[in-house]
Design a protein around this motif. Structure first.
Motif, PDB file in Angstrom:
ATOM      1  N   VAL A   9      35.075   4.882  -3.373  1.00 23.08           N
ATOM      2  CA  VAL A   9      36.315   4.108  -3.513  1.00 23.08           C
ATOM      3  C   VAL A   9      37.092   4.132  -2.205  1.00 23.08           C
ATOM      4  O   VAL A   9      37.588   3.089  -1.727  1.00 23.08           O
ATOM      5  CB  VAL A   9      37.164   4.657  -4.674  1.00 23.08           C
ATOM      6  CG1 VAL A   9      38.569   4.035  -4.653  1.00 23.08           C
ATOM      7  CG2 VAL A   9      36.497   4.387  -6.019  1.00 23.08           C
ATOM      8  N   LEU A  10      37.236   5.300  -1.603  1.00 22.42           N
ATOM      9  CA  LEU A  10      37.939   5.421  -0.320  1.00 22.42           C
ATOM     10  C   LEU A  10      37.258   4.557   0.739  1.00 22.42           C
ATOM     11  O   LEU A  10      37.926   3.852   1.503  1.00 22.42           O
ATOM     12  CB  LEU A  10      37.967   6.881   0.120  1.00 22.42           C
ATOM     13  CG  LEU A  10      38.529   7.139   1.523  1.00 22.42           C
ATOM     14  CD1 LEU A  10      40.004   6.766   1.588  1.00 22.42           C
ATOM     15  CD2 LEU A  10      38.309   8.585   1.939  1.00 22.42           C
ATOM     16  N   ARG A  11      35.928   4.587   0.777  1.00 21.38           N
ATOM     17  CA  ARG A  11      35.203   3.788   1.762  1.00 21.38           C
ATOM     18  C   ARG A  11      35.478   2.295   1.566  1.00 21.38           C
ATOM     19  O   ARG A  11      35.639   1.535   2.540  1.00 21.38           O
ATOM     20  CB  ARG A  11      33.706   4.058   1.639  1.00 21.38           C
ATOM     21  CG  ARG A  11      32.852   3.227   2.590  1.00 21.38           C
ATOM     22  CD  ARG A  11      31.413   3.688   2.586  1.00 21.38           C
ATOM     23  NE  ARG A  11      30.614   2.832   3.442  1.00 21.38           N
ATOM     24  CZ  ARG A  11      29.924   1.776   3.037  1.00 21.38           C
ATOM     25  NH1 ARG A  11      29.904   1.461   1.752  1.00 21.38           N
ATOM     26  NH2 ARG A  11      29.243   1.044   3.887  1.00 21.38           N
ATOM     27  N   ALA A  12      35.554   1.855   0.327  1.00 22.55           N
ATOM     28  CA  ALA A  12      35.840   0.449   0.048  1.00 22.55           C
ATOM     29  C   ALA A  12      37.233   0.059   0.528  1.00 22.55           C
ATOM     30  O   ALA A  12      37.442  -1.038   1.057  1.00 22.55           O
ATOM     31  CB  ALA A  12      35.696   0.174  -1.446  1.00 22.55           C
ATOM     32  N   VAL A  13      38.196   0.972   0.366  1.00 23.38           N
ATOM     33  CA  VAL A  13      39.568   0.705   0.833  1.00 23.38           C
ATOM     34  C   VAL A  13      39.588   0.610   2.350  1.00 23.38           C
ATOM     35  O   VAL A  13      40.181  -0.312   2.939  1.00 23.38           O
ATOM     36  CB  VAL A  13      40.532   1.793   0.344  1.00 23.38           C
ATOM     37  CG1 VAL A  13      41.923   1.578   0.959  1.00 23.38           C
ATOM     38  CG2 VAL A  13      40.616   1.802  -1.178  1.00 23.38           C
ATOM     39  N   VAL A  14      38.900   1.556   3.007  1.00 23.13           N
ATOM     40  CA  VAL A  14      38.877   1.559   4.475  1.00 23.13           C
ATOM     41  C   VAL A  14      38.164   0.324   4.997  1.00 23.13           C
ATOM     42  O   VAL A  14      38.609  -0.327   5.953  1.00 23.13           O
ATOM     43  CB  VAL A  14      38.206   2.854   4.986  1.00 23.13           C
ATOM     44  CG1 VAL A  14      38.010   2.789   6.507  1.00 23.13           C
ATOM     45  CG2 VAL A  14      39.041   4.065   4.604  1.00 23.13           C
ATOM     46  N   SER A  15      37.055  -0.047   4.362  1.00 19.27           N
ATOM     47  CA  SER A  15      36.296  -1.219   4.810  1.00 19.27           C
ATOM     48  C   SER A  15      37.073  -2.509   4.592  1.00 19.27           C
ATOM     49  O   SER A  15      37.057  -3.408   5.440  1.00 19.27           O
ATOM     50  CB  SER A  15      34.958  -1.300   4.060  1.00 19.27           C
ATOM     51  OG  SER A  15      34.169  -0.159   4.325  1.00 19.27           O
ATOM     52  N   GLY A  16      37.769  -2.603   3.446  1.00 19.34           N
ATOM     53  CA  GLY A  16      38.498  -3.824   3.129  1.00 19.34           C
ATOM     54  C   GLY A  16      39.873  -3.895   3.756  1.00 19.34           C
ATOM     55  O   GLY A  16      40.473  -4.982   3.827  1.00 19.34           O
ATOM     56  N   GLY A  17      40.417  -2.749   4.167  1.00 19.89           N
ATOM     57  CA  GLY A  17      41.724  -2.732   4.814  1.00 19.89           C
ATOM     58  C   GLY A  17      42.895  -2.736   3.860  1.00 19.89           C
ATOM     59  O   GLY A  17      44.053  -2.718   4.294  1.00 19.89           O
ATOM     60  N   SER A  18      42.616  -2.754   2.524  1.00 20.74           N
ATOM     61  CA  SER A  18      43.703  -2.738   1.552  1.00 20.74           C
ATOM     62  C   SER A  18      43.172  -2.291   0.194  1.00 20.74           C
ATOM     63  O   SER A  18      41.972  -2.373  -0.077  1.00 20.74           O
ATOM     64  CB  SER A  18      44.352  -4.124   1.427  1.00 20.74           C
ATOM     65  OG  SER A  18      43.467  -5.032   0.790  1.00 20.74           O
ATOM     66  N   VAL A  19      44.107  -1.850  -0.648  1.00 19.18           N
ATOM     67  CA  VAL A  19      43.745  -1.440  -2.006  1.00 19.18           C
ATOM     68  C   VAL A  19      43.266  -2.636  -2.806  1.00 19.18           C
ATOM     69  O   VAL A  19      42.299  -2.562  -3.567  1.00 19.18           O
ATOM     70  CB  VAL A  19      44.941  -0.760  -2.690  1.00 19.18           C
ATOM     71  CG1 VAL A  19      44.677  -0.569  -4.184  1.00 19.18           C
ATOM     72  CG2 VAL A  19      45.255   0.576  -2.026  1.00 19.18           C
ATOM     73  N   SER A  20      43.949  -3.787  -2.640  1.00 17.68           N
ATOM     74  CA  SER A  20      43.568  -4.975  -3.403  1.00 17.68           C
ATOM     75  C   SER A  20      42.173  -5.466  -3.022  1.00 17.68           C
ATOM     76  O   SER A  20      41.400  -5.899  -3.884  1.00 17.68           O
ATOM     77  CB  SER A  20      44.597  -6.085  -3.204  1.00 17.68           C
ATOM     78  OG  SER A  20      44.691  -6.426  -1.819  1.00 17.68           O
ATOM     79  N   ALA A  21      41.824  -5.384  -1.745  1.00 14.20           N
ATOM     80  CA  ALA A  21      40.478  -5.801  -1.317  1.00 14.20           C
ATOM     81  C   ALA A  21      39.421  -4.892  -1.928  1.00 14.20           C
ATOM     82  O   ALA A  21      38.351  -5.360  -2.366  1.00 14.20           O
ATOM     83  CB  ALA A  21      40.381  -5.786   0.203  1.00 14.20           C
ATOM     84  N   ALA A  22      39.708  -3.585  -1.957  1.00 17.93           N
ATOM     85  CA  ALA A  22      38.765  -2.646  -2.571  1.00 17.93           C
ATOM     86  C   ALA A  22      38.625  -2.912  -4.067  1.00 17.93           C
ATOM     87  O   ALA A  22      37.527  -2.844  -4.626  1.00 17.93           O
ATOM     88  CB  ALA A  22      39.227  -1.212  -2.325  1.00 17.93           C
ATOM     89  N   ALA A  23      39.760  -3.231  -4.717  1.00 20.73           N
ATOM     90  CA  ALA A  23      39.725  -3.517  -6.155  1.00 20.73           C
ATOM     91  C   ALA A  23      38.855  -4.730  -6.442  1.00 20.73           C
ATOM     92  O   ALA A  23      38.061  -4.749  -7.393  1.00 20.73           O
ATOM     93  CB  ALA A  23      41.142  -3.741  -6.671  1.00 20.73           C
ATOM     94  N   THR A  24      38.962  -5.758  -5.607  1.00 20.18           N
ATOM     95  CA  THR A  24      38.146  -6.959  -5.788  1.00 20.18           C
ATOM     96  C   THR A  24      36.666  -6.658  -5.573  1.00 20.18           C
ATOM     97  O   THR A  24      35.803  -7.110  -6.340  1.00 20.18           O
ATOM     98  CB  THR A  24      38.600  -8.053  -4.811  1.00 20.18           C
ATOM     99  OG1 THR A  24      39.978  -8.372  -5.059  1.00 20.18           O
ATOM    100  CG2 THR A  24      37.742  -9.307  -4.958  1.00 20.18           C
TER     101      THR A  24
END
Length: 297
Positions: A9-24
């Motif tokens: 989950v943390l990696r997805a946030v870092v890769s996407g640059g935002s919580v919403s991008a990781a959620a998507t």
């Protein structure tokens, strides 16, 4: 112990640059993503993200964990692919045991064919223990053993696959009176001195049982534990011997004559022995199939 799912989950946030991008990307709600990161920060005892405008960026600790999460994800994917190859019989290793004459005439060509079709499977090849050729298979130290066992014979814990029947031949010195016949009744050898060609075990039992059925017990004048040596003794005039066809295939002494036998014809039955718990593994069943194809040829 860090939770691998939260690291992803943390990696997805870092890769996407935002919580919403990781959620998507992960199919979660932004709230669920935030909760997972918060728990991870509590587990690590340090902040992992910091706000930058409408997005976030990792702290040094967050960047470190995100990099490790990427490695973990790659390794998990590699593990899955390796497991799929193993289960499909494309990789792994097999330990195979065999006795000498089967190794030369049966196992060698079967292994060559198997390796051509399954280059990713490593084979450990070696001779069986002559005292107990099934022990390594039963104990799990070998995956398959090529052995001599009676037809229709069951053995607890083992799956026996019949490969071929290997008939014995009478081996006589050149010029022996019986060599004038093309086929011998086994009982005609009753009064001859015999040269033993095998160790005590299933192969020797096959010969002794056939002799008993013919009404006699052979009188051994010389003991030998291999077929070439036995042929040498026969050629020297020390007796007659029984040798299976596979034992004659690789080397036949120029000083002997070989004749068929009947009433009865001793035949040793060669099988592939596999643990019942291992039967069904793709690589193992394909190796058995290669042995069967070689035996038919």
């Amino acid at each position: 112990m860090l939770d691998v799912r939260r690291l992803q989950v943390l990696r997805a946030v870092v890769s996407g640059g935002s919580v919403s991008a990781a959620a998507t990307a992960l199919g979660y709600t932004p709230s669920a993503i935030s909760q997972q990161v918060a728990v991870l920060e509590k587990e690590t005892g340090t902040a992992l993200l910091e706000r930058v405008g409408r997005g976030v960026r990792p702290t040094a600790a967050g960047r470190l964990l995100a990099e490790h999460a990427a490695v973990i994800e790659r390794q998990v994917a590699e593990a899955g692919a390796a497991l799929a190859d193993l289960l499909a019989g494309r990789s792994g290793s097999l330990t195979v045991r065999y006795f000498a004459t089967a190794g030369a005439a049966l196992v060698a060509p079967a292994v060559a064919a198997f390796r051509a079709d399954h280059p990713g499977v490593r084979l450990d090849l070696g001779m069986t223990d002559p005292e107990d050729p099934l022990d390594e298979v039963l104990q799990g130290r070998a995956d398959l053993a090529v052995v001599v066992r009676p037809r229709e014979h069951d053995h607890p814990g083992l799956h026996l696959v019949h490969l071929l029947d290997d008939p014995y031949r009478a081996v006589l010195r050149k010029g022996h009176p019986l060599a004038a016949k093309r086929v011998l009744d086994l009982a005609e050898l009753a009064g001859e001195p015999w040269v033993g060609s095998e160790r005590p075990g299933a192969c020797q039992d096959t010969v002794l049982d056939a002799c008993a059925a013919a009404g006699f017990r052979p009188g051994f004048a010389v003991d030998s534990e291999d077929y070439p040596t036995a042929q040498g003794f026969v050629a020297a005039g020390l007796g007659v011997a029984l040798v299976p066809l596979l034992g004659l295939a690789a080397r036949r002494h120029p000083g002997v004559t070989v004749r068929r036998l009947r009433t009865p014809e001793p035949v040793r039955s060669i099988h592939a022995a596999v643990r019942k718990t291992a039967w069904g593994r793709p690589a193992l069943t394909r190796l058995v199939a290669a042995l069967q194809a070689t035996a038919r040829a």
